[in-house]
Design an enzyme around this catalytic site. Structure first.
Site, mmCIF file in Angstrom:
data_model
loop_
_atom_site.group_PDB
_atom_site.id
_atom_site.type_symbol
_atom_site.label_atom_id
_atom_site.label_comp_id
_atom_site.label_asym_id
_atom_site.label_seq_id
_atom_site.Cartn_x
_atom_site.Cartn_y
_atom_site.Cartn_z
ATOM 1 N N LYS A 119 0.808 -1.215 0.000
ATOM 2 C CA LYS A 119 0.000 0.000 0.000
ATOM 3 C C LYS A 119 0.844 1.268 0.000
ATOM 4 C CE LYS A 119 -4.272 -1.756 2.057
ATOM 5 N NZ LYS A 119 -4.013 -3.155 1.795
ATOM 6 N N HIS A 238 -15.540 -5.192 6.025
ATOM 7 C CA HIS A 238 -14.694 -4.693 4.938
ATOM 8 C C HIS A 238 -14.694 -5.622 3.727
ATOM 9 C CE1 HIS A 238 -13.126 -1.560 7.574
ATOM 10 N NE2 HIS A 238 -12.946 -2.479 8.492
ATOM 11 N N ARG A 303 -5.797 -8.044 -10.929
ATOM 12 C CA ARG A 303 -6.463 -9.277 -11.368
ATOM 13 C C ARG A 303 -7.889 -8.947 -11.775
ATOM 14 N NH1 ARG A 303 -9.829 -9.890 -7.050
ATOM 15 N NH2 ARG A 303 -9.044 -9.267 -4.993
#
Length: 682
Positions: A119, A238, A303
């Site tokens: 990240k 989430h 992906r």
């Protein structure tokens, strides 16, 4: 173009890829674990190779064994490997190993996977590319004092996120500066345990956030397009629950700006193939002020996404076909100016879980798995992607998703109506699912009005959880109608096979006992002389009465019934299975679905009777035989006697361990309802 590919995945995505490959005259090779030896995706492919070791069930022992997958590809002559999503789909080492083995990895280059895998590093890269970022700190310096200072600079509430995190792990929301140190320590502990990396980044915590992502595609010739956006804001833990395209209330100017940012992100890492750039969208002016929304880059999934069918529905494209063409070095099939949005699409993830119990995953067999009519892979208004069939087991080894239900309509309102109807026609028995919960979400005012954010489920919990949409009268009358239809179906021309309770004098009454939501319910069905049936239902202080009529619904299979009772007319599907107290009836109607426990009075489990050591006749009948005598020691569940009533024999079993102290009747005796038959001592 390839002539044979290996699909390094399982379930619905493996079936999905196999379907497109077949359409393109490409042969497919499946890989499977021990648990998946008879799975649908294995049958869907031309060849299959077992890749397990040890027990051969867990991902580590099967679908994550990339050396075995490479060996399977080489042994079968496959030229390329499609990774699907999950497992090895974003593993740069696997992508590189494919290249080293002379196999095409149907996805981006390893360098792009690596660049977007962390990240902090990916956000630094996006910052250089001019992609908007949430205000925050993404640096390498992990000094705690510096992190605290950066959080104070950004302002509260702030979000601490594990740099290598995902799936909601390694995340903490901090409301005040004085709480930061403890939250940071907790976040780092979770990050090191989950990902082996305690590095974190600090970001502004966005209020009323929407999760909107852009589908991008790139080829090896430098061409890039975006295929519009998907809104994935409805989430639990989430993780996504419902996805739709296009995003409700999205201004065209913002769509174009987000699309450009997504293409810039893909171009920055020389991306090829299908990818998804995920953004967090801040609703600064509230739900009804789309002109005040701001978007920030969150991450890029390198992906194909689970929710790609909604993009296919609004564009009319097959994204897996695009993947195969790009991987075989073809150019993108279309330019940006050729891509158009047609209508609205919504996808619901049907999962084996119990929403009313914290979304606890469920395992078991799909004893009944009935899908909505007219569902097929081909693009239509209704589509189901799944990797299971009726009778298959949902094991504890893999994801809990059973199927994806996708609908398409001219407008969002039309799509919502189609989705609710499709969910109402989805019948699954054998394990807990979220089907009814999905209906509650779809029909909630917040979702219907497009008031979306990632906290919608928590915000609307009062109308989403522990909801019962079926009335007592409908539940009980549906079961009794099911019983009557089944009895009619078993009737022969012999008049003595009729079970309508006919007698020359008086009225025959049948009694039923149930449990519904842990509350006892009694019902009496009286056969009137004109052939009508009168139903009485009692639960606590509630009493209902009315004529009951029913007939089999000839438009569908099995014992689906049309019911009329107490001014209600409806259709119901009833599926019965065994239960320790008798049977459990799963009842499905257009209004909702529920489960009802049907008490078998001959299963002696009543707590009062067991405590008193009594075994009583549950209804009038004749004693056929006793299987024990006074002085015998018996075990719980052991057969004690057989009674005959209503032309059927019923077994009376011991409710607990004990010793038979006395038998009060003899075989052939007629006994009344409630008569004590056997005394059982501890």
């Amino acid at each position: 173009m390839f002539t044979k590919i290996l699909i390094a995945n399982r379930g619905e995505i493996a079936c999905r890829v196999a379907a497109t490959a077949r359409k393109m005259a490409i042969q497919t090779v499946a890989v499977y674990s021990k648990a998946d030896a008879q799975a649908k995706h294995v049958a869907a492919c031309d060849e299959a190779v077992y890749i397990g070791e040890g027990e051969g069930n867990s991902p580590k022992e099967s679908y994550l064994r990339w050396q075995a997958i490479l060996a399977a590809a080489q042994a079968t002559g496959a030229q390329a490997i499609h990774p699907g999503y999950g497992f090895l789909s974003e593993n740069e080492d696997f992508a590189q190993a494919c290249a080293d083995a002379g196999l095409v990895f149907i996805g981006p280059p390893p360098s792009a996977i690596k660049a977007m895998g962390l990240k902090a590093e990916s956000k630094q890269l996006m910052e250089k590319a001019g992609v908007p970022l949430v205000p925050g700190y993404h640096g390498a310096n992990q000094d705690e004092a510096l992190l605290q200072k950066e959080a104070d600079r950004i302002g509260y509430p702030a979000l601490i996120k594990a740099s290598a995190g995902g799936g909601g792990k390694g995340m903490r929301i901090v409301e005040r500066s004085e709480d930061f140190a403890a939250a940071l320590a907790s976040c780092k502990r979770e990050a090191i345990n989950s990902f082996g990396d305690e590095a974190v980044l600090i970001e502004k915590y966005v209020q009323r956030p929407r999760h909107i992502e852009i589908q991008v595609f790139g080829d090896a010739h430098g061409n890039y397009v975006y295929l519009f956006e998907r809104d994935c804001s409805v989430q639990r833990r989430h993780q996504k629950v419902l996805e739709e395209a296009p995003a409700p209330g999205m201004p065209q100017s913002m769509r174009e700006a987000m699309g450009k940012a997504a293409v810039d992100a893909a171009r920055a890492v020389n991306y090829t193939g299908a990818g998804t750039v995920e953004f967090i969208v801040e609703q600064q002016g509230g739900y009804d002020a789309p002109d005040k929304m701001k978007f920030y880059f969150m991450e890029m999934n390198t992906r194909l996404q689970v929710e790609h069918p909604v993009t296919e529905a609004i564009t009319g494209l097959d994204l897996v076909e695009w993947q195969l063409r790009v991987a075989s070095n073809e150019k993108l099939p279309m330019r940006q100016d050729q891509l158009k949005i047609n209508g609205h699409a919504i996808e619901a993830r049907i999962c084996a879980e119990n929403p009313d119990n914290g979304f606890l995953p469920a395992t078991g067999s799909l004893n009944v798995y009935r899908k909505p009519l007219h569902s097929a892979f081909e693009r239509s208004d209704l589509r189901i992607d799944d990797g299971v069939r009726q009778g298959d087991a949902i094991s504890p080894y893999y994801d809990s998703m059973i199927a994806k239900l996708i609908v398409h309509g001219a407008t969002r309102e039309e799509a919502l109506a189609k989705l609710d109807r499709a969910l109402s026609e989805t019948q699954i028995v054998g394990l807990a699912t979220n089907v009814q919960f999905l209906r509650h979400v779809v029909k909630s005012d917040a979702f219907a009005q497009g008031k979306l954010d990632t906290a919608l489920i928590q915000r609307e919990e009062k109308v989403l959880f522990h909801q019962e949409k079926l009335p007592l009268a409908g539940v009980i009358s549906a079961w009794i109608a099911h019983v009557l239809i089944a009895e009619r179906a078993s009737q022969t021309s012999d008049p003595f096979s009729k079970r309508d309770g006919w007698r020359p004098f008086g009225i025959t009454t049948r009694r039923f006992a149930f449990e519904w939501h842990d509350q006892p319910v009694q019902a009496e069905l009286s056969y009137l002389h004109d052939g009508a049936t009168l139903l009485h239902i009692t639960q606590a202080d509630t009493k209902l009465q009315g004529l009951l009529t029913c007939e089999q619904d000839a438009t569908v299979e099995d014992l689906d019934v049309k019911v009329s009772f107490a001014d209600q007319r409806f259709k119901a599907s009833v599926h019965a299975s065994s239960h320790e107290k008798g049977q459990v009836a799963s009842i499905f109607t257009a209004q909702g679905a529920t489960q009802l426990i049907v008490i078998d009075p001959f299963i002696q489990i009543a707590e009062g009777g067991a405590q008193a050591g009594r075994l009583t006749a549950p209804m009038p009948g004749k004693l056929v035989s006793f299987a024990v005598k006074a002085g015998d020691t018996v075990k719980a569940g052991q057969t004690l006697a057989v009674m005959e009533a209503m032309k059927m024999e019923h077994t009376i079993a011991a409710p607990k361990d004990g010793v038979v102290s006395e038998i009060l009747f003899a075989p052939g005796d007629q006994v009344s309802d409630g008569a004590e038959l056997i005394k059982l001592a501890a």
